[in-house]
Design a protein around this motif. Structure first.
Motif, PDB file in Angstrom:
ATOM      1  N   ASP A 204       0.622  -1.449   0.001  1.00  0.00           N
ATOM      2  CA  ASP A 204      -0.324  -0.005  -0.276  1.00  0.00           C
ATOM      3  C   ASP A 204       1.023   1.150  -0.349  1.00  0.00           C
ATOM      4  O   ASP A 204       0.113   2.473  -0.312  1.00  0.00           O
ATOM      5  N   ALA A 205       2.071   1.104   0.387  1.00  0.00           N
ATOM      6  CA  ALA A 205       2.436   2.400   1.238  1.00  0.00           C
ATOM      7  C   ALA A 205       3.786   2.113  -0.506  1.00  0.00           C
ATOM      8  O   ALA A 205       4.809   3.333  -0.264  1.00  0.00           O
ATOM      9  N   GLY A 206       3.921   1.525  -1.101  1.00  0.00           N
ATOM     10  CA  GLY A 206       5.295   1.216  -2.268  1.00  0.00           C
ATOM     11  C   GLY A 206       6.278   0.860  -2.552  1.00  0.00           C
ATOM     12  O   GLY A 206       7.041   1.054  -3.131  1.00  0.00           O
ATOM     13  N   LYS A 207       6.424   0.823  -0.848  1.00  0.00           N
ATOM     14  CA  LYS A 207       8.020   0.023  -0.434  1.00  0.00           C
ATOM     15  C   LYS A 207       8.396  -1.000  -0.414  1.00  0.00           C
ATOM     16  O   LYS A 207       9.086  -1.865  -0.096  1.00  0.00           O
ATOM     17  N   SER A 208       7.420  -2.285  -1.220  1.00  0.00           N
ATOM     18  CA  SER A 208       7.978  -3.518  -1.511  1.00  0.00           C
ATOM     19  C   SER A 208       8.728  -3.356  -2.069  1.00  0.00           C
ATOM     20  O   SER A 208       9.754  -4.870  -1.347  1.00  0.00           O
ATOM     21  N   GLU A 209       9.419  -3.616  -3.212  1.00  0.00           N
ATOM     22  CA  GLU A 209      10.958  -3.479  -4.273  1.00  0.00           C
ATOM     23  C   GLU A 209      12.026  -3.062  -2.514  1.00  0.00           C
ATOM     24  O   GLU A 209      12.897  -3.549  -2.565  1.00  0.00           O
ATOM     25  N   LEU A 210      11.878  -1.255  -2.259  1.00  0.00           N
ATOM     26  CA  LEU A 210      13.096  -1.449  -1.497  1.00  0.00           C
ATOM     27  C   LEU A 210      13.148  -1.917   0.297  1.00  0.00           C
ATOM     28  O   LEU A 210      14.171  -2.638   0.320  1.00  0.00           O
ATOM     29  N   ALA A 211      12.324  -2.425   0.531  1.00  0.00           N
ATOM     30  CA  ALA A 211      11.610  -3.665   1.586  1.00  0.00           C
ATOM     31  C   ALA A 211      13.059  -4.994   0.808  1.00  0.00           C
ATOM     32  O   ALA A 211      13.429  -5.710   2.096  1.00  0.00           O
ATOM     33  N   ALA A 212      12.858  -5.382  -0.078  1.00  0.00           N
ATOM     34  CA  ALA A 212      13.413  -6.488  -0.504  1.00  0.00           C
ATOM     35  C   ALA A 212      14.819  -6.382  -0.762  1.00  0.00           C
ATOM     36  O   ALA A 212      15.596  -7.418  -0.761  1.00  0.00           O
ATOM     37  N   GLU A 213      14.767  -5.309  -1.103  1.00  0.00           N
ATOM     38  CA  GLU A 213      16.348  -4.701  -1.278  1.00  0.00           C
ATOM     39  C   GLU A 213      17.190  -5.006   0.154  1.00  0.00           C
ATOM     40  O   GLU A 213      18.228  -5.443   0.847  1.00  0.00           O
ATOM     41  N   GLU A 214      16.259  -3.801   1.129  1.00  0.00           N
ATOM     42  CA  GLU A 214      16.628  -4.260   2.888  1.00  0.00           C
ATOM     43  C   GLU A 214      17.271  -5.703   3.717  1.00  0.00           C
ATOM     44  O   GLU A 214      18.242  -6.133   3.766  1.00  0.00           O
ATOM     45  N   PHE A 215      16.050  -6.435   2.853  1.00  0.00           N
ATOM     46  CA  PHE A 215      16.326  -7.928   3.004  1.00  0.00           C
ATOM     47  C   PHE A 215      17.458  -8.713   2.429  1.00  0.00           C
ATOM     48  O   PHE A 215      17.851  -9.369   4.064  1.00  0.00           O
ATOM     49  N   GLU A 216      17.719  -8.216   1.759  1.00  0.00           N
ATOM     50  CA  GLU A 216      18.117  -8.999   0.844  1.00  0.00           C
ATOM     51  C   GLU A 216      19.842  -8.167   1.849  1.00  0.00           C
ATOM     52  O   GLU A 216      20.501  -9.650   1.798  1.00  0.00           O
ATOM     53  N   ALA A 217      19.864  -7.411   1.497  1.00  0.00           N
ATOM     54  CA  ALA A 217      20.925  -6.908   2.082  1.00  0.00           C
ATOM     55  C   ALA A 217      21.777  -7.164   3.496  1.00  0.00           C
ATOM     56  O   ALA A 217      22.463  -7.532   4.165  1.00  0.00           O
ATOM     57  N   VAL A 218      20.581  -7.350   4.402  1.00  0.00           N
ATOM     58  CA  VAL A 218      20.732  -7.785   6.076  1.00  0.00           C
ATOM     59  C   VAL A 218      20.642  -9.551   5.869  1.00  0.00           C
ATOM     60  O   VAL A 218      22.341  -9.823   6.409  1.00  0.00           O
ATOM     61  N   ARG A 219      20.495  -9.608   5.685  1.00  0.00           N
ATOM     62  CA  ARG A 219      21.052 -12.205   4.654  1.00  0.00           C
ATOM     63  C   ARG A 219      21.902 -11.838   3.774  1.00  0.00           C
ATOM     64  O   ARG A 219      22.897 -12.568   4.551  1.00  0.00           O
ATOM     65  N   THR A 220      23.186 -11.071   3.626  1.00  0.00           N
ATOM     66  CA  THR A 220      23.766 -11.058   2.662  1.00  0.00           C
ATOM     67  C   THR A 220      25.262  -9.848   3.354  1.00  0.00           C
ATOM     68  O   THR A 220      26.292 -10.391   3.041  1.00  0.00           O
ATOM     69  N   ARG A 221      25.058  -9.323   4.317  1.00  0.00           N
ATOM     70  CA  ARG A 221      25.698  -8.870   5.378  1.00  0.00           C
ATOM     71  C   ARG A 221      26.946  -9.681   5.644  1.00  0.00           C
ATOM     72  O   ARG A 221      27.124 -10.239   6.302  1.00  0.00           O
ATOM     73  N   GLU A 222      28.057  -9.156   5.353  1.00  0.00           N
ATOM     74  CA  GLU A 222      29.548  -9.563   5.929  1.00  0.00           C
ATOM     75  C   GLU A 222      29.376  -9.581   6.979  1.00  0.00           C
ATOM     76  O   GLU A 222      29.444  -8.251   7.506  1.00  0.00           O
ATOM     77  N   PRO A 223      29.495 -10.761   8.028  1.00  0.00           N
ATOM     78  CA  PRO A 223      30.285  -9.654   9.637  1.00  0.00           C
ATOM     79  C   PRO A 223      31.769  -8.576   9.624  1.00  0.00           C
ATOM     80  O   PRO A 223      32.461  -9.332   9.102  1.00  0.00           O
TER      81      PRO A 223
END
Length: 393
Positions: free
Chosen positions: A166-185
């Motif tokens: 509804d907020a038009g944020k689905s794609e940016l949220a997906a980018e953020e989730f993937e950044a968290v998942r792949t972030r190097e320690p």
């Protein structure tokens, strides 16, 4: 609790037969144990049920990993749990972070209980969040608490998915989730003892050497005994010894500010560390070179144009964040903006600013949302400083 091979195999089978995302959570014993291992892993999937896995009793999670690796994993504050999950061999290929989604939506409270209440109208008690999860057997009330952390998580995810759309944020949220998942320690610090609370006020190399040796002795003992370092002797005790520099074992024992449950039972250990610090010829530097810009409060004197760039760019980014209804720090990492403001690219057009931000780790949506306005702010800052330097006519 899933503790035996037969229970584990049945849980894996049921999770494999379920459908949709898998809600995942983990409980550690932070503040009690040295390690950050998981002492409980909770999972819920529609059509499967809820399972509480006991990692110390399960030597191999590979069949569970294979069963759910292709599913979306729903976690709340995923960055806190991914490391301990990976330690036992559980590693998602796709995640949905309910806490991060709540932040991106600008929700006023993003803790799990608050998000559950906001979306589902259900009140979750959080009375065991700081418990020692290495305790065995775990009390029934703790198990109930742990199960509730995942029982409703998929429902929360569904509500957040709709709000993001509804907020038009689905794609940016997906980018953020993937950044968290792949972030190097983060790489290990060369001098982790410098994280001691209050150490910044110590200016003498000799005092710093004592602090270093005490920290190293405490860390080694904490690792050996798997006890949180602060439960042996707190940072304040190390700092008290660092400032006092007792010259004898008795003086150390008589120092009232030197306390903690192992302060006297391991006195010989701590006195040995003090002696090493007092005798060391390898004295630490009082100031450590950093690749980060100086604190912004010093910019006006040291680099007026950088100061102007940062002030105007921060105002622009804040305005964008408000228009997008999300916290500024989620729109753009503050350190990224400081670094670009302190050392801008040769060209300060939007493309160059965007490339600099991307190199620092900004996601494409963040670059698209901020680079143009930051570039305009930099141009305005340069002009303002130039005008200020013109001699009065």
């Amino acid at each position: 609790m899933i503790e035996t091979p037969a229970e584990f195999d049945e849980a894996v089978r049921r999770l494999l037969d379920g459908e949709g995302p898998v809600a995942v959570d983990a409980e550690r014993a932070s503040g009690f144990k040295y390690s950050q291992r998981a002492y409980l892993i909770q999972m819920h999937r529609r059509g499967s049920g809820t399972f509480l896995f006991d990692p110390p009793q399960i030597p191999d999670f590979s069949s569970l990993q294979s069963a759910i690796v292709d599913a979306e994993w729903v976690l709340h504050a995923a960055s806190q749990d991914l490391a301990c999950l990976r330690e036992v061999g559980l590693d998602p290929s796709l995640i949905f972070d309910t806490e991060l989604a709540a932040r991106l939506l600008g929700m006023p409270r993003v803790g799990l209980a608050a998000v559950v209440e906001d979306l589902l109208g259900v009140h979750l008690a959080k009375e065991h969040s700081a418990a020692d999860w290495s305790t065995r057997p775990l009390p029934q009330s703790w198990l109930t608490y742990a199960a509730l952390d995942v029982d409703l998580l998929v429902d929360v995810r569904d509500g957040l998915v709709q709000r993001l759309a509804d907020a038009g944020k689905s794609e940016l949220a997906a980018e953020e989730f993937e950044a968290v998942r792949t972030r190097e320690p983060k790489p290990a610090s060369a001098e982790p003892w410098r994280r001691l609370s209050g150490i910044h006020a110590v200016r003498s190399p000799r005092n710093l050497a004592v602090a270093r040796e005490l920290w190293l002795a405490r860390d080694a003992f904490a690792s050996e005994s798997d006890v949180a370092p602060g439960r042996l002797i707190p940072d304040a005790s190390i700092l008290a010894v660092t400032k006092e520099l007792p010259r004898t074992r008795k003086a150390l024992a008589d120092l009232r500010a030197f306390n903690g449950r192992a302060s006297r039972t391991e006195l010989e250990r701590w006195w040995g560390a003090v002696e090493r610090g007092l005798a060391s010829e390898d004295l630490p530097a009082t100031r450590v070179p950093a690749d980060a810009p100086p604190p912004p409060r010093a910019w006006a004197m040291r680099n007026p144009e950088a100061d102007a760039r940062l002030r105007l760019a921060k105002a622009a980014v804040t305005e964008i964040a408000e228009s997008m209804q999300m916290p500024v720090e989620n729109l753009l990492t503050p350190d990224h903006l400081r670094r670009v403001a302190w050392t801008p690219p040769a060209s300060t057009d939007a493309d160059a600013i965007g490339d600099a931000l991307a190199e620092l780790g900004a996601r494409p949506w963040q670059v698209a949302a901020t680079a143009h306005k930051i570039a305009l702010a930099f141009v305005e800052a340069s002009q303002a400083v130039h005008d200020a330097e013109k001699p009065a006519s």
